[in-house]
Design a protein around this motif. Structure first.
Motif, PDB file in Angstrom:
ATOM      1  N   GLY A 125       0.793  -1.232   0.000  1.00  0.00           N
ATOM      2  CA  GLY A 125       0.000   0.000   0.000  1.00  0.00           C
ATOM      3  C   GLY A 125       0.818   1.271   0.000  1.00  0.00           C
ATOM      4  O   GLY A 125       2.043   1.274   0.150  1.00  0.00           O
ATOM      5  N   ASP A 126       0.115   2.390  -0.164  1.00  0.00           N
ATOM      6  CA  ASP A 126       0.716   3.710  -0.254  1.00  0.00           C
ATOM      7  C   ASP A 126       0.232   4.572   0.907  1.00  0.00           C
ATOM      8  O   ASP A 126      -0.926   4.984   0.948  1.00  0.00           O
ATOM      9  CB  ASP A 126       0.325   4.355  -1.592  1.00  0.00           C
ATOM     10  N   TRP A 127       1.140   4.817   1.855  1.00  0.00           N
ATOM     11  CA  TRP A 127       0.842   5.629   3.034  1.00  0.00           C
ATOM     12  C   TRP A 127       1.648   6.925   3.000  1.00  0.00           C
ATOM     13  O   TRP A 127       2.041   7.462   4.028  1.00  0.00           O
ATOM     14  CB  TRP A 127       1.146   4.836   4.308  1.00  0.00           C
ATOM     15  N   ALA A 128       1.885   7.443   1.809  1.00  0.00           N
ATOM     16  CA  ALA A 128       2.664   8.674   1.652  1.00  0.00           C
ATOM     17  C   ALA A 128       1.933   9.862   2.289  1.00  0.00           C
ATOM     18  O   ALA A 128       0.702   9.953   2.246  1.00  0.00           O
ATOM     19  CB  ALA A 128       2.917   8.955   0.171  1.00  0.00           C
ATOM     20  N   TYR A 129       2.714  10.755   2.871  1.00  0.00           N
ATOM     21  CA  TYR A 129       2.224  12.022   3.443  1.00  0.00           C
ATOM     22  C   TYR A 129       1.247  11.829   4.606  1.00  0.00           C
ATOM     23  O   TYR A 129       0.517  12.754   4.971  1.00  0.00           O
ATOM     24  CB  TYR A 129       1.567  12.896   2.363  1.00  0.00           C
ATOM     25  N   THR A 130       1.200  10.651   5.201  1.00  0.00           N
ATOM     26  CA  THR A 130       0.291  10.433   6.324  1.00  0.00           C
ATOM     27  C   THR A 130       0.865  10.986   7.623  1.00  0.00           C
ATOM     28  O   THR A 130       2.076  11.081   7.795  1.00  0.00           O
ATOM     29  CB  THR A 130       0.007   8.933   6.507  1.00  0.00           C
ATOM     30  N   ASN A 131      -0.028  11.344   8.537  1.00  0.00           N
ATOM     31  CA  ASN A 131       0.374  11.786   9.871  1.00  0.00           C
ATOM     32  C   ASN A 131       0.253  10.595  10.809  1.00  0.00           C
ATOM     33  O   ASN A 131      -0.847  10.187  11.181  1.00  0.00           O
ATOM     34  CB  ASN A 131      -0.526  12.925  10.349  1.00  0.00           C
ATOM     35  N   PHE A 180       5.927   4.900   2.522  1.00  0.00           N
ATOM     36  CA  PHE A 180       5.682   5.904   3.555  1.00  0.00           C
ATOM     37  C   PHE A 180       6.300   7.251   3.169  1.00  0.00           C
ATOM     38  O   PHE A 180       6.661   8.040   4.038  1.00  0.00           O
ATOM     39  CB  PHE A 180       6.286   5.453   4.886  1.00  0.00           C
ATOM     40  N   PHE A 181       6.427   7.529   1.908  1.00  0.00           N
ATOM     41  CA  PHE A 181       7.086   8.744   1.408  1.00  0.00           C
ATOM     42  C   PHE A 181       6.598   9.987   2.170  1.00  0.00           C
ATOM     43  O   PHE A 181       5.408  10.303   2.214  1.00  0.00           O
ATOM     44  CB  PHE A 181       6.789   8.892  -0.086  1.00  0.00           C
ATOM     45  N   GLU A 182       7.541  10.690   2.817  1.00  0.00           N
ATOM     46  CA  GLU A 182       7.290  11.935   3.552  1.00  0.00           C
ATOM     47  C   GLU A 182       6.222  11.797   4.636  1.00  0.00           C
ATOM     48  O   GLU A 182       5.554  12.767   4.999  1.00  0.00           O
ATOM     49  CB  GLU A 182       6.948  13.085   2.597  1.00  0.00           C
ATOM     50  N   ALA A 183       6.033  10.598   5.180  1.00  0.00           N
ATOM     51  CA  ALA A 183       5.111  10.419   6.311  1.00  0.00           C
ATOM     52  C   ALA A 183       5.746  10.972   7.586  1.00  0.00           C
ATOM     53  O   ALA A 183       6.966  11.082   7.698  1.00  0.00           O
ATOM     54  CB  ALA A 183       4.782   8.939   6.486  1.00  0.00           C
ATOM     55  N   ASP A 184       4.916  11.315   8.554  1.00  0.00           N
ATOM     56  CA  ASP A 184       5.390  11.885   9.816  1.00  0.00           C
ATOM     57  C   ASP A 184       5.304  10.836  10.920  1.00  0.00           C
ATOM     58  O   ASP A 184       4.218  10.491  11.387  1.00  0.00           O
ATOM     59  CB  ASP A 184       4.546  13.111  10.179  1.00  0.00           C
ATOM     60  N   PHE A 185       6.483  10.322  11.328  1.00  0.00           N
ATOM     61  CA  PHE A 185       6.568   9.331  12.390  1.00  0.00           C
ATOM     62  C   PHE A 185       7.120   9.950  13.676  1.00  0.00           C
ATOM     63  O   PHE A 185       7.720   9.251  14.489  1.00  0.00           O
ATOM     64  CB  PHE A 185       7.484   8.183  11.964  1.00  0.00           C
ATOM     65  N   THR A 186       6.934  11.227  13.861  1.00  0.00           N
ATOM     66  CA  THR A 186       7.449  11.883  15.057  1.00  0.00           C
ATOM     67  C   THR A 186       6.971  11.176  16.323  1.00  0.00           C
ATOM     68  O   THR A 186       5.780  10.919  16.495  1.00  0.00           O
ATOM     69  CB  THR A 186       6.996  13.358  15.092  1.00  0.00           C
TER      70      THR A 186
END
Length: 201
Positions: A107-113, A129-135
């Protein structure tokens, strides 16, 4: 149990409804709201949700295959032991969502928070996970082999024991991460050493 097939809904409010145990096939929902809706064990196949709100929605035990959730809000939603198989989740926000036991297959989870998400020991192989936020996320012992982690945010994320072999790490500040116990391949190890100024011959 109910079934919806090839239905389209635009700006419909499903808030607070009991929609448990349903099956949705090739349906489209645009700017719909499912606030505090009961959707336990719902099954969706090749559906599309665009800019929908699932705030406080109970989706535990739900199964989604080939479904797109584009720019959706899952704030405070319950996704306990839900399954997302080859889904497109781009731009969606999972702030404060309950994601324990979730299954993400491809799947594609790009840009997700995905801030504060608990993905310890999760199998996340091959997910984009392209550019996803895993802070501040917990990725300890997570299997991230061959995942696309390009330019993701990993500030304060826990990675101890994670497997990153084959993953794309472009645009990540490796120096700012605690990589103790993290498994890397030789190419990634070279990138890591170069980030510290090492000269590799």
């Amino acid at each position: 149990m109910y079934q919806y097939k090839e239905q389209s809904y635009n700006e419909v409010r499903f808030d607070g409804r009991d929609l448990r145990y349903g099956e949705l096939f090739r349906c489209t929902f645009t700017k719909c709201t499912f606030t505090n809706t009961s959707m336990e064990e719902v099954v969706t196949t090749n559906c599309r949700f665009v800019e929908c709100s699932f705030r406080g929605t109970s989706l535990n035990g739900s199964v989604h295959t080939g479904t797109a959730f584009e720019n959706c809000k899952f704030n405070d939603a319950n996704l306990f032991v839900s399954i997302f198989n080859a889904c497109k989740m781009t731009g969606s926000d999972f702030s404060s969502a309950q994601m324990d036991g979730i299954t993400i297959a491809q799947g594609d989870w790009a840009y997700t928070n995905l801030r504060h998400a608990r993905f310890a020991k999760q199998d996340l192989r091959g997910v984009r996970f392209f550019e996803a936020d895993f802070t501040d996320a917990n990725l300890e012992k997570a299997d991230l082999r061959d995942a696309d982690l390009t330019r993701i945010s990993l500030s304060k994320a826990r990675l101890k024991g994670a497997d990153l072999r084959g993953a794309k790490l472009d645009g990540i500040d490796l120096k700012g991460l605690d990589l103790k116990g993290v498994r890397m391949d030789s190419e990634q190890a070279v990138i890591f050493l170069r980030s510290y100024g090492a000269i590799i011959n």
